[in-house]
Design a protein around this motif. Structure first.
Motif, PDB file in Angstrom:
ATOM      1  N   ASN A   1      16.983  33.171  36.505  1.00 30.01           N
ATOM      2  CA  ASN A   1      16.151  33.508  35.352  1.00 30.01           C
ATOM      3  C   ASN A   1      17.006  33.778  34.115  1.00 30.01           C
ATOM      4  OD1 ASN A   1      13.757  33.377  36.884  1.00 30.01           O
ATOM      5  ND2 ASN A   1      14.025  35.493  37.594  1.00 30.01           N
ATOM      6  N   VAL A   2      16.504  33.330  32.962  1.00 33.60           N
ATOM      7  CA  VAL A   2      17.237  33.520  31.704  1.00 33.60           C
ATOM      8  C   VAL A   2      16.258  33.904  30.594  1.00 33.60           C
ATOM      9  CG1 VAL A   2      19.111  31.924  32.269  1.00 33.60           C
ATOM     10  CG2 VAL A   2      17.055  31.063  31.145  1.00 33.60           C
ATOM     11  N   ARG A   3      16.788  34.563  29.592  1.00 34.75           N
ATOM     12  CA  ARG A   3      16.072  34.857  28.351  1.00 34.75           C
ATOM     13  C   ARG A   3      17.009  34.542  27.198  1.00 34.75           C
ATOM     14  NH1 ARG A   3      11.588  38.432  28.665  1.00 34.75           N
ATOM     15  NH2 ARG A   3      11.170  39.149  30.816  1.00 34.75           N
ATOM     16  N   GLY A   4      16.418  34.264  26.033  1.00 34.01           N
ATOM     17  CA  GLY A   4      17.278  33.972  24.901  1.00 34.01           C
ATOM     18  C   GLY A   4      16.521  33.874  23.601  1.00 34.01           C
ATOM     19  N   HIS A   5      17.260  33.486  22.559  1.00 39.47           N
ATOM     20  CA  HIS A   5      16.709  33.403  21.207  1.00 39.47           C
ATOM     21  C   HIS A   5      17.370  32.225  20.493  1.00 39.47           C
ATOM     22  CE1 HIS A   5      15.055  34.964  17.382  1.00 39.47           C
ATOM     23  NE2 HIS A   5      16.193  34.507  16.863  1.00 39.47           N
ATOM     24  N   VAL A   6      16.558  31.406  19.832  1.00 36.30           N
ATOM     25  CA  VAL A   6      17.068  30.300  19.022  1.00 36.30           C
ATOM     26  C   VAL A   6      16.394  30.339  17.653  1.00 36.30           C
ATOM     27  CG1 VAL A   6      17.593  28.785  20.983  1.00 36.30           C
ATOM     28  CG2 VAL A   6      15.338  28.676  19.900  1.00 36.30           C
ATOM     29  N   ALA A   7      17.033  29.723  16.672  1.00 38.11           N
ATOM     30  CA  ALA A   7      16.484  29.666  15.312  1.00 38.11           C
ATOM     31  C   ALA A   7      16.715  28.282  14.742  1.00 38.11           C
ATOM     32  CB  ALA A   7      17.137  30.727  14.425  1.00 38.11           C
ATOM     33  N   ARG A   8      15.771  27.792  13.964  1.00 37.94           N
ATOM     34  CA  ARG A   8      15.914  26.489  13.309  1.00 37.94           C
ATOM     35  C   ARG A   8      15.016  26.449  12.079  1.00 37.94           C
ATOM     36  NH1 ARG A   8      17.433  21.037  14.089  1.00 37.94           N
ATOM     37  NH2 ARG A   8      18.337  21.510  16.133  1.00 37.94           N
ATOM     38  N   ASP A   9      15.558  25.876  10.999  1.00 42.54           N
ATOM     39  CA  ASP A   9      14.789  25.645   9.775  1.00 42.54           C
ATOM     40  C   ASP A   9      14.420  24.167   9.711  1.00 42.54           C
ATOM     41  OD1 ASP A   9      15.229  28.283   9.211  1.00 42.54           O
ATOM     42  OD2 ASP A   9      16.825  27.923   7.747  1.00 42.54           O
ATOM     43  N   PHE A  10      13.167  23.879   9.379  1.00 36.60           N
ATOM     44  CA  PHE A  10      12.679  22.510   9.299  1.00 36.60           C
ATOM     45  C   PHE A  10      12.409  22.136   7.842  1.00 36.60           C
ATOM     46  CE2 PHE A  10      11.586  23.832  13.589  1.00 36.60           C
ATOM     47  CZ  PHE A  10      11.934  22.725  14.345  1.00 36.60           C
ATOM     48  N   ASP A  11      12.735  20.897   7.493  1.00 38.02           N
ATOM     49  CA  ASP A  11      12.518  20.417   6.131  1.00 38.02           C
ATOM     50  C   ASP A  11      11.881  19.033   6.181  1.00 38.02           C
ATOM     51  OD1 ASP A  11      12.823  20.443   3.208  1.00 38.02           O
ATOM     52  OD2 ASP A  11      14.377  18.931   3.519  1.00 38.02           O
TER      53      ASP A  11
ATOM     54  N   ILE B   1       0.839  -1.185   0.000  1.00 37.34           N
ATOM     55  CA  ILE B   1       0.000   0.000   0.000  1.00 37.34           C
ATOM     56  C   ILE B   1       0.879   1.241   0.000  1.00 37.34           C
ATOM     57  CG2 ILE B   1      -1.851   1.248   1.172  1.00 37.34           C
ATOM     58  CD1 ILE B   1      -2.756  -1.451   0.390  1.00 37.34           C
ATOM     59  N   TYR B   2       0.540   2.187  -0.864  1.00 38.80           N
ATOM     60  CA  TYR B   2       1.157   3.506  -0.777  1.00 38.80           C
ATOM     61  C   TYR B   2       0.294   4.346   0.169  1.00 38.80           C
ATOM     62  CZ  TYR B   2       4.512   2.685  -4.526  1.00 38.80           C
ATOM     63  OH  TYR B   2       5.566   2.221  -5.282  1.00 38.80           O
ATOM     64  N   VAL B   3       0.886   4.726   1.299  1.00 40.82           N
ATOM     65  CA  VAL B   3       0.160   5.433   2.359  1.00 40.82           C
ATOM     66  C   VAL B   3       0.413   6.935   2.243  1.00 40.82           C
ATOM     67  CG1 VAL B   3      -0.079   5.695   4.866  1.00 40.82           C
ATOM     68  CG2 VAL B   3       0.291   3.423   3.866  1.00 40.82           C
ATOM     69  N   PRO B   4      -0.630   7.754   2.379  1.00 41.00           N
ATOM     70  CA  PRO B   4      -0.466   9.198   2.225  1.00 41.00           C
ATOM     71  C   PRO B   4       0.165   9.856   3.446  1.00 41.00           C
ATOM     72  CG  PRO B   4      -2.730   8.701   2.812  1.00 41.00           C
ATOM     73  CD  PRO B   4      -2.035   7.373   2.647  1.00 41.00           C
ATOM     74  N   TYR B   5       1.049  10.788   3.190  1.00 45.65           N
ATOM     75  CA  TYR B   5       1.664  11.606   4.225  1.00 45.65           C
ATOM     76  C   TYR B   5       1.665  13.061   3.777  1.00 45.65           C
ATOM     77  CZ  TYR B   5       3.659   7.748   7.016  1.00 45.65           C
ATOM     78  OH  TYR B   5       3.833   6.653   7.835  1.00 45.65           O
ATOM     79  N   TRP B   6       1.673  13.954   4.758  1.00 42.66           N
ATOM     80  CA  TRP B   6       1.967  15.357   4.521  1.00 42.66           C
ATOM     81  C   TRP B   6       3.397  15.606   4.969  1.00 42.66           C
ATOM     82  CZ3 TRP B   6      -1.833  17.217   1.723  1.00 42.66           C
ATOM     83  CH2 TRP B   6      -3.174  16.891   1.998  1.00 42.66           C
ATOM     84  N   THR B   7       4.115  16.457   4.260  1.00 43.66           N
ATOM     85  CA  THR B   7       5.405  16.928   4.751  1.00 43.66           C
ATOM     86  C   THR B   7       5.343  18.451   4.850  1.00 43.66           C
ATOM     87  OG1 THR B   7       6.584  17.351   2.662  1.00 43.66           O
ATOM     88  CG2 THR B   7       6.505  15.070   3.455  1.00 43.66           C
ATOM     89  N   PHE B   8       6.013  18.987   5.865  1.00 40.66           N
ATOM     90  CA  PHE B   8       5.953  20.421   6.105  1.00 40.66           C
ATOM     91  C   PHE B   8       7.351  20.997   6.267  1.00 40.66           C
ATOM     92  CE2 PHE B   8       1.952  18.623   7.501  1.00 40.66           C
ATOM     93  CZ  PHE B   8       1.016  19.515   6.995  1.00 40.66           C
ATOM     94  N   ASP B   9       7.527  22.194   5.717  1.00 43.96           N
ATOM     95  CA  ASP B   9       8.765  22.952   5.874  1.00 43.96           C
ATOM     96  C   ASP B   9       8.437  24.251   6.605  1.00 43.96           C
ATOM     97  OD1 ASP B   9       9.772  20.954   4.276  1.00 43.96           O
ATOM     98  OD2 ASP B   9       9.876  22.195   2.470  1.00 43.96           O
ATOM     99  N   ALA B  10       9.393  24.763   7.365  1.00 47.23           N
ATOM    100  CA  ALA B  10       9.186  26.046   8.050  1.00 47.23           C
ATOM    101  C   ALA B  10      10.527  26.593   8.511  1.00 47.23           C
ATOM    102  CB  ALA B  10       8.251  25.885   9.247  1.00 47.23           C
ATOM    103  N   ASP B  11      10.650  27.903   8.485  1.00 43.09           N
ATOM    104  CA  ASP B  11      11.779  28.603   9.098  1.00 43.09           C
ATOM    105  C   ASP B  11      11.251  29.223  10.393  1.00 43.09           C
ATOM    106  OD1 ASP B  11      13.153  27.926   6.836  1.00 43.09           O
ATOM    107  OD2 ASP B  11      12.987  29.902   5.904  1.00 43.09           O
TER     108      ASP B  11
END
Length: 372
Positions: free
Chosen positions: A212-222, A161-171
């Motif tokens: 207490n801390v504050r900060g910033h992170v970044a990641r790109d998803f594929d 069976i070919y099963v359906p999937y969604w793929t998502f990208d985001a910055d």
């Protein structure tokens, strides 16, 4: 009307089917093989190379149903009355039972408009190899019923069976607020009883100093995956990962020849929520590493989602659904890697025998110890 695809053998006229692990269609009747049309093409790097282009669709367009007609198609599907799977069929093929739960089904003659898959991951393992992987997995399970093992060894073929999937990208860019915990130790005196006498001892007690801390992170998803089927147990399907999506091919119905394909039953918006949860889990890990220390607390995270896109793809899974003693058991094999997942069966008799044997061994050990 739903588009119909037929693949007659050029030698005997019988139906061809896709040959897993190859780029050919093969006739089960006479063995004749022929290449998938357009599989080999001249690219900018020379003859025989292929350039794969998958259109990443803006998420906002998909969520608003603002899709061009060319990106949709009429499909003929059967909805299983038991598990709700929507299995699509090409040409004149019909099914006698649902490949997901082994319930009888009747092919619906109607059709619905669905979003076309942009890509497909062709089967790499044939049915024989997948069946052996399933049997090896079942054979490795303790307390699996012998009757089920014998039933699965009976030679009944699995369903591809070919099963359906969604793929998502985001910055993503994320501002966070939290707390960093640094461990330190204090020495304290405790009283313990040793052979009937109280003794004082010192021990180290671990404590955490929070700041207490504050900060910033970044990641790109594929290509974050979200299964688009409600017929499969999500926990089983997710444990079939990872998939090598670098081997995705532009969608062609030729790859589906001789196989079934399920239509998606999970809406794009629902799949998107699942993918976002996966991404947020990864972002939380990034934040914890950025905070550092021995322990971390995340009080708040503000994620800025940018350039979100999606694809609809088909992934190959070999499936078997067996009914044993009135209960259905489903087994899945990754059609690319051979990873096996299934609903684990248990033998009450084997468990009872193991408990009895353990009790006997414990009794013998006690007797020997007491009479040594």
């Amino acid at each position: 009307m739903a588009e119909e695809h037929r693949y007659p053998c050029g030698q005997c006229g019988a139906e061809l089917r896709f040959a897993p692990g190859a780029t050919r269609l093969k006739c089960a009747h006479c063995g004749h093989e022929q290449e998938i049309a357009g599989e080999a093409s001249k690219g900018p790097w020379g003859a025989g190379t292929k350039v794969k282009r998958f259109e990443e669709i803006p998420l906002a367009r998909g969520l608003s149903n603002d899709m061009p007609l060319a990106q949709t198609a009429e499909v003929r599907a059967t909805k299983c009355p038991n598990c709700g799977a929507q299995v699509q069929f090409d040409g004149a093929k019909h099914a006698a039972e649902c490949p997901f739960c082994a319930s009888p089904v009747v092919v619906d003659t109607g059709s619905t408009r669905k979003l076309k898959p942009q890509a497909v991951l062709p089967f790499q393992l044939d049915e024989k190899t997948a069946h052996k992987a399933m049997l090896d997995w079942l054979g490795s399970l303790w307390f699996a019923p012998n009757g089920l093992l014998q039933y699965t060894r009976s030679g009944r073929e699995m369903n591809g069976i070919y099963v359906p999937y969604w793929t998502f990208d985001a910055d993503t860019e994320t501002d966070y607020r939290g707390q960093r915990g640094d461990a330190y130790y204090e020495t304290r005196t405790v009283t313990v009883n040793v052979n009937g006498r109280n003794e004082q001892r010192q021990e180290q007690v671990r404590k955490i100093r929070w700041s207490n801390v504050r900060g910033h992170v970044a990641r790109d998803f594929d290509d974050v995956l979200a299964i688009a089927s409600t017929a499969l147990p999500t926990n089983l399907a997710e444990h079939l990962e990872p998939w090598d999506l670098s081997l995705l091919e532009p969608y062609r119905p030729d790859y589906l020849a001789g196989f079934s394909a399920e239509g998606y039953t999970v809406a794009l918006a629902d799949g998107h929520q699942v993918a976002r949860q996966k991404m947020e889990y990864v972002i939380q890990g990034d934040i914890r590493r950025d905070i550092g220390g021995d322990e971390q607390r995340i009080d708040k995270m503000d994620v800025d989602w940018q350039d979100e896109t999606f694809k609809h793809i088909l992934l190959p899974i070999w499936m078997a659904a067996y009914k044993y003693n009135g209960k259905s058991y489903r087994f899945l094999v990754n059609g690319q890697t051979g990873e096996v997942q299934g609903e684990r069966p248990w033998s009450v008799w084997k468990i009872a025998f193991a408990v009895l044997a353990a009790a006997v061994v414990a009794g013998v050990v006690w007797y020997v110890t007491q009479n040594a």
